[in-house]
Design a protein around this motif. Sequence first.
Motif, mmCIF file in Angstrom:
data_model
loop_
_atom_site.group_PDB
_atom_site.id
_atom_site.type_symbol
_atom_site.label_atom_id
_atom_site.label_comp_id
_atom_site.label_asym_id
_atom_site.label_seq_id
_atom_site.Cartn_x
_atom_site.Cartn_y
_atom_site.Cartn_z
ATOM 1 N N ARG A 110 0.818 -1.208 0.000
ATOM 2 C CA ARG A 110 0.000 0.000 0.000
ATOM 3 C C ARG A 110 0.856 1.265 0.000
ATOM 4 N NH1 ARG A 110 -1.777 2.845 4.430
ATOM 5 N NH2 ARG A 110 -1.053 1.139 5.771
ATOM 6 N N ALA A 138 -3.490 0.826 -4.821
ATOM 7 C CA ALA A 138 -4.192 0.229 -3.688
ATOM 8 C C ALA A 138 -5.580 0.832 -3.519
ATOM 9 C CB ALA A 138 -3.373 0.418 -2.413
ATOM 10 N N PHE A 170 -1.946 -5.557 -0.629
ATOM 11 C CA PHE A 170 -1.616 -4.188 -0.228
ATOM 12 C C PHE A 170 -1.513 -3.997 1.283
ATOM 13 C CE2 PHE A 170 -3.918 -3.995 -4.276
ATOM 14 C CZ PHE A 170 -2.981 -3.350 -5.050
ATOM 15 N N TYR A 171 -2.052 -4.910 2.044
ATOM 16 C CA TYR A 171 -2.082 -4.719 3.488
ATOM 17 C C TYR A 171 -1.348 -5.870 4.171
ATOM 18 C CZ TYR A 171 -5.558 -1.240 2.252
ATOM 19 O OH TYR A 171 -6.190 -0.170 1.679
#
Length: 799
Positions: free
Chosen positions: A359, A366, A428-429
């Motif tokens: 991210r 994202a 992304f996380y």
Amino acid sequence: MQLAVLSGFLLAALVPLLSSIADRRLGWLVALLPAALAVWFAGFLPEVMAGQTLVHEWAWIPGLDISLTFVLDGLSLLFALLITVIGTFVFLYASAYLAGHPDLTRFYVVLLAFMASMLGLVLSDSLITLFVFWELTSITSYLLIGFNHQDADARKAALQGLFVTVGGGLALLAGMVMLAQMSGSYSLQEILVQDGLSEHPLYLAALLCLLGGAFTKSAQFPFHFWLPNAMAAPTPVSSYLHSATMVKAGVYLLARLHPAMGGTEIWQLLLPLFGATTMFVGAFLAIRSTGVKKLLAYSTVMALGTLTLLLGIGTETAMIAFAAFLLGHSLYKGALFMVAGALDHSTGTKDVTRMGGLRKAMPVTAAAALVAGLSLAGLPPLFGFVAKELLFEAVLGGSTLLAYTVTLALASAMLVIAVAAIIALKPFYGALKETPHKPHEAAWPMLAGPVVLAALSLVFGVWPGLAGDLLVQAAASSVAGQPIQVHLYLWHGINAPLLMSLASLLVGALIFWRWDGFRQRLSVLDPMIARGPEAGYFKIMDGLVWIAAWQTRVLQNGSMRNYLSVILMTFVLLVGYTLLWRYQVHWNWDLDVRLHELVVVGLLVAAAGVACATASRLGAVASMGAVGFSVALIFVLFSAPDLGITQVLVETLTVILLVLVLFRLPAFVSLSTPRQRFRDAVVALLTGGLMTLLIMKTIDVQVFPSISEYMVEQSQPLAYGRNIVNVILVDFRALDTLGEIFVLALAAMGVYAMLKLHPGTEPGSNLRAGSLILPRREDDVADDQSKKDPSAVDEGRTS
């Protein structure tokens, strides 16, 4: 309208020239065409929203009553806008994603042709032109899927997609022909307003053929396997293919034909059955995958099954849900595929399990992925939520296979929520994972598409009435065949669809949380899945190869005698059976044959017998000449001197040419065996006997009035000739005579070339005076070298 459709082909022809001028800006330049077309099509929104249908007709083949007619209504306008708007971003995306690729010009050429083919498909009014564009989409998609032709997997996937879709296209062609016979027209506008097509005897056969074409194109179960394999294509192709173009062609065809062919029991049984099955199979196979493009591809299969299910339900709510789901899926799927390409391009991997914590390095990507993923999951306030609520409402209001469709719709929604979370959150996380490439944000041409398409999903979700007024209402009315009032809302209160959405959200979140373990438990089904429809496809292909090898070995084995025997025996069996067993044949054996005619016939038979029995080529040619001259004599005896003269000239020329050729050929190497000669004699006697019976039978049969009177009467007034035979050959049958002259001239040039070909005129010439020498094998060369130098044996054989 015609120029708008054909402009893609015109620009494709100019791309090689433009590539040398625009260089790196070629992608931006090419993207101007779909952008301009999108603006132009958007200008028709007021008329289409008012319920108008715009028709543009241009006579294509007037003699066959075939016109290039394009129709713009709610359904075709929705597709045209999706094709052009998403196409604009795809071309921009490709300019950065494939920057520096040596075949980028070829890519733009094929992609433009693909876009134009899809536009022609959704706008065509004639079944004939629709089928032409249908096949063009198959061919261009084959070239796009196999764009990286050095990759064996890409070639394999391209062939698989081509075989499946073209095979369905053959069924579609048969269905279109039957549909035209049922309605008496090839125009869709005339077909759709007719009543009673479902009561026609050809309805069931036509429907099954049409469904075969649509199901293969839109990857319905059991033809779903080719679509995920098409991910071998570059990501811009995958984004375009799945969001707005080819895979939705089958769904478009079903929607277009719904007013005329839908509403019957068989329609409402087959479409929900296959649609719901495809929907669940796509979602189930998606949750098993780890490749980000595979996840998206299987979710596309799910969406295509959903659209087919809605068309099968057929209620007004289902038609509204169809148009809304079509729009919502195109927006979020186009964005997510571009996100997948950005991830692959930036990290160097397609495996979602190897991604995490991106991210900060890719904030814009994202954000676009999160918004588009929420729309895929069907969560508010995205437009995907509006479409999913309509889907549940339509399924609950269905009448056929209600329990089956409701159960699979709910199960599919649960799995899709997990898939959406995997795509939008997992890369992304969480903790940052090491990837083959250092992650970085993509270039702006690669971000424009995801950002705009995700933003549209959000705008239409917050303001669903905008999408309903602009696109959904007109499209739903076109599919239903009657005006429908559409009122889309983000919140419908607490009802059954909302409860189903909440249940799917809870279970989907649980699956996402336990995804690794869930995926491992599903691996026990791998042996069963490996024996699925794709395994059947490969068995069919192996069977085709076996049949091809058999017929090449047995039928097309290079033996002219074998070819003639097969052709003649097929003729004898089919025509003989039809003549002797299906019709009552009464033969007229009252023949008036005179002595001199018997003498000529006896000479003819004797010459034919000598030609069959002689061991000399020259004797065979002379005997065949005698056969031809005997036929010429028969023509003269029966008052056809012109035919007799023609026959004499032809036979004379043929004998001369054959004799000249014979000087270049060796003597017979070996004669046939007695068994072969007996077989050939049987084939010859059966064929000759059947032809004799046919001629004797047809002498007394006259189906149509004789044309000879017309020739006699019109020879002088029309052709200014008193020699009727000459007039027939030169005027009435001019093209036939021209063809004969061309064939004879071609044969003469071939013989002349053979006579002028002398040994040593070209390297590697295999002809020597008086003999025919076969090409030398490498082993022969090695043997010759070994005689001169024994130490060169191994080297010679190796070379």
